[in-house]
Design a protein around this motif. Structure first.
Motif, PDB file in Angstrom:
ATOM      1  N   SER A 184       0.854  -1.181   0.000  1.00 37.55           N
ATOM      2  CA  SER A 184       0.000   0.000   0.000  1.00 37.55           C
ATOM      3  C   SER A 184       0.893   1.235   0.000  1.00 37.55           C
ATOM      4  CB  SER A 184      -0.898   0.007   1.238  1.00 37.55           C
ATOM      5  OG  SER A 184      -1.637   1.212   1.333  1.00 37.55           O
ATOM      6  N   ALA A 187       0.427   7.696  -4.315  1.00 39.99           N
ATOM      7  CA  ALA A 187       0.662   7.900  -5.746  1.00 39.99           C
ATOM      8  C   ALA A 187       1.833   8.838  -5.987  1.00 39.99           C
ATOM      9  CB  ALA A 187      -0.592   8.449  -6.414  1.00 39.99           C
ATOM     10  N   GLU A 193      -3.755   9.641   0.055  1.00 34.87           N
ATOM     11  CA  GLU A 193      -4.636   8.533  -0.270  1.00 34.87           C
ATOM     12  C   GLU A 193      -3.800   7.281  -0.495  1.00 34.87           C
ATOM     13  OE1 GLU A 193      -8.114   8.680  -3.185  1.00 34.87           O
ATOM     14  OE2 GLU A 193      -6.622   7.517  -4.334  1.00 34.87           O
ATOM     15  N   ARG A 195      -3.174   3.534  -2.017  1.00 32.56           N
ATOM     16  CA  ARG A 195      -3.546   2.639  -3.108  1.00 32.56           C
ATOM     17  C   ARG A 195      -2.709   1.361  -3.035  1.00 32.56           C
ATOM     18  NH1 ARG A 195      -3.731   7.124  -8.082  1.00 32.56           N
ATOM     19  NH2 ARG A 195      -5.135   8.597  -7.010  1.00 32.56           N
ATOM     20  N   GLU A 213      -0.293   0.113 -10.396  1.00 29.63           N
ATOM     21  CA  GLU A 213      -1.424   0.289  -9.491  1.00 29.63           C
ATOM     22  C   GLU A 213      -2.487  -0.768  -9.766  1.00 29.63           C
ATOM     23  OE1 GLU A 213      -5.140   3.276  -9.136  1.00 29.63           O
ATOM     24  OE2 GLU A 213      -3.179   4.295  -9.101  1.00 29.63           O
ATOM     25  N   ARG A 216      -7.467   1.467  -6.130  1.00 28.01           N
ATOM     26  CA  ARG A 216      -7.525   2.708  -5.368  1.00 28.01           C
ATOM     27  C   ARG A 216      -8.904   2.794  -4.719  1.00 28.01           C
ATOM     28  NH1 ARG A 216      -7.106   7.466  -9.737  1.00 28.01           N
ATOM     29  NH2 ARG A 216      -5.383   6.124 -10.457  1.00 28.01           N
ATOM     30  N   GLN A 218     -12.335   3.643  -4.448  1.00 28.49           N
ATOM     31  CA  GLN A 218     -13.297   4.227  -5.385  1.00 28.49           C
ATOM     32  C   GLN A 218     -14.728   4.169  -4.893  1.00 28.49           C
ATOM     33  OE1 GLN A 218     -12.308   0.667  -8.208  1.00 28.49           O
ATOM     34  NE2 GLN A 218     -14.234   1.541  -8.992  1.00 28.49           N
TER      35      GLN A 218
END
Length: 359
Positions: A184, A187, A193, A195, A213, A216, A218
């Motif tokens: 994890s 970005a 955040e 991802r 990736e 994420r 969503q």
């Protein structure tokens, strides 16, 4: 994501009194019967939680033993047991302690141990103390047969040199004769955040090629709490399919839950479109059972290999967030007709449950 309870076995001792009374002599003193020395009936149940504290639990099976780890904050601690239901009785061995300062001196989280290429490797998260920006992934190596013995050597950080951002919760996927690291991360340097990323491994401590990736946050159930989060990736492989089970939403919320990505056992895991993401969570809180924010899981097989078990952490009361109140719990799970795992709902704390088969 910042990140024992002993099982008491009751013994029935039967006292037998010898009587040799006679009207002409006093009765002799009773002779105590020694406790039984033969086989006893083993306990058949356990209850959750397994320990009073243990965020981000991990277990690895090898040669009839289970090796358990969890977040401690300042070291890497390993427990070895032949029975997961008796984890609370397993001795704890500190195999690595964070230095007083430096890049991996604080916030030691989510250790995982894997046996790769004939050696033991531990992947863990740590940073210099700035937490939100400084967390990275680190690797330890041990050549001993028993990982609670021998020496652990620091192999350094494992990262993608072109995209060296905040990274936590590393785990290993082996597929198509190739090994991958999944973790994890952020970005870029300006976002928090979290991802999910994957990268090919050249060896157990080195990545090769760019990161890709995979997921994420969503959906709304992935965005609860102070930040949108996908973290704690774990691999489950069954009947020709590969599942990536991850934790969603921030650990500050009681709605921390498990999500699912699915692909085939022959797919290229570096291709994002090869993965199918579940639109709904696969494991969520159960307030009536005393299970809030269940997540950061791992998997193991029962001693006889006949059952699949889920090991995860949860809080026993609402609002406990990311603290050490998170405790490890386990329960069996099955698979649906379409091959996907069915984890059910978190079972109640303090309730006697059947032990894993074979124990």
């Amino acid at each position: 994501m910042l990140h024992p309870r002993s099982f008491l076995v009751s013994w029935l001792l039967i006292g037998l009194l010898a009587s040799g009374c006679s009207s002409k002599a006093p009765a002799p003193a009773p002779t105590p019967t020694p406790p039984p020395t033969g086989p006893t009936t083993p306990a058949t149940t356990y209850s959750n939680p397994l320990l009073s504290s243990g965020p981000d639990p991990w277990v690895y099976q090898k040669d009839g033993f289970y090796y358990y780890m969890a977040t401690t904050g300042n070291n890497v601690t390993l427990r070895k047991t032949a029975k997961m239901s008796e984890l609370g009785n397993a001795p704890a061995t500190v195999v690595w302690t964070a230095p007083s300062n430096g890049a991996n001196s604080h916030d030691v989280w989510a250790p995982e141990m894997h046996f790769l290429d004939g050696k033991w490797y531990i992947y863990f998260t740590a940073g210099p103390g700035s937490c939100c920006g400084g967390q990275r992934l680190w690797v330890l190596e041990n050549t001993a047969t028993d990982p609670t013995t021998g020496s652990w050597t620091e192999k350094g950080r494992i990262f993608s040199s072109s995209e060296d951002f905040w990274a936590i919760d590393g785990t290993v996927l082996e597929q198509n004769g190739q090994r991958y690291l999944i973790w994890s991360g952020h970005a870029n340097a300006s976002t928090e955040e979290q991802r999910l990323y994957i990268s090919k491994m050249a060896n157990p401590w080195t990545l090769t090629g760019p990161r890709v990736e995979l997921s994420r946050p969503q959906y709304s159930w992935e965005q609860q709490g102070v930040l949108p989060v996908n973290e704690g990736p774990e691999i489950l492989q069954h009947d020709g399919k590969t599942f990536l089970v991850y934790s969603a939403s921030h650990c500050t919320t009681d709605d921390y839950a498990l999500g699912l990505l699915s692909t085939t056992a022959t797919a290229d895991p570096l291709v994002p479109t090869a993965w199918t993401k579940s639109a709904t969570p696969v494991f969520v809180k159960n307030p009536t059972a005393g299970a809030y924010g269940p997540g950061h899981n791992t998997f193991f097989k029962s001693k006889d290999g006949q059952q699949d078990w889920l090991l995860y952490h949860a809080n026993s009361r609402p609002g406990q967030g990311c603290s050490n109140d998170r405790n490890p719990r386990m329960q069996p799970f099955t698979y649906r007709a379409d091959g996907t795992p069915d984890f059910g709902t978190p079972v109640s704390i303090g309730v006697a449950l059947p032990r894993p088969s074979g124990e």
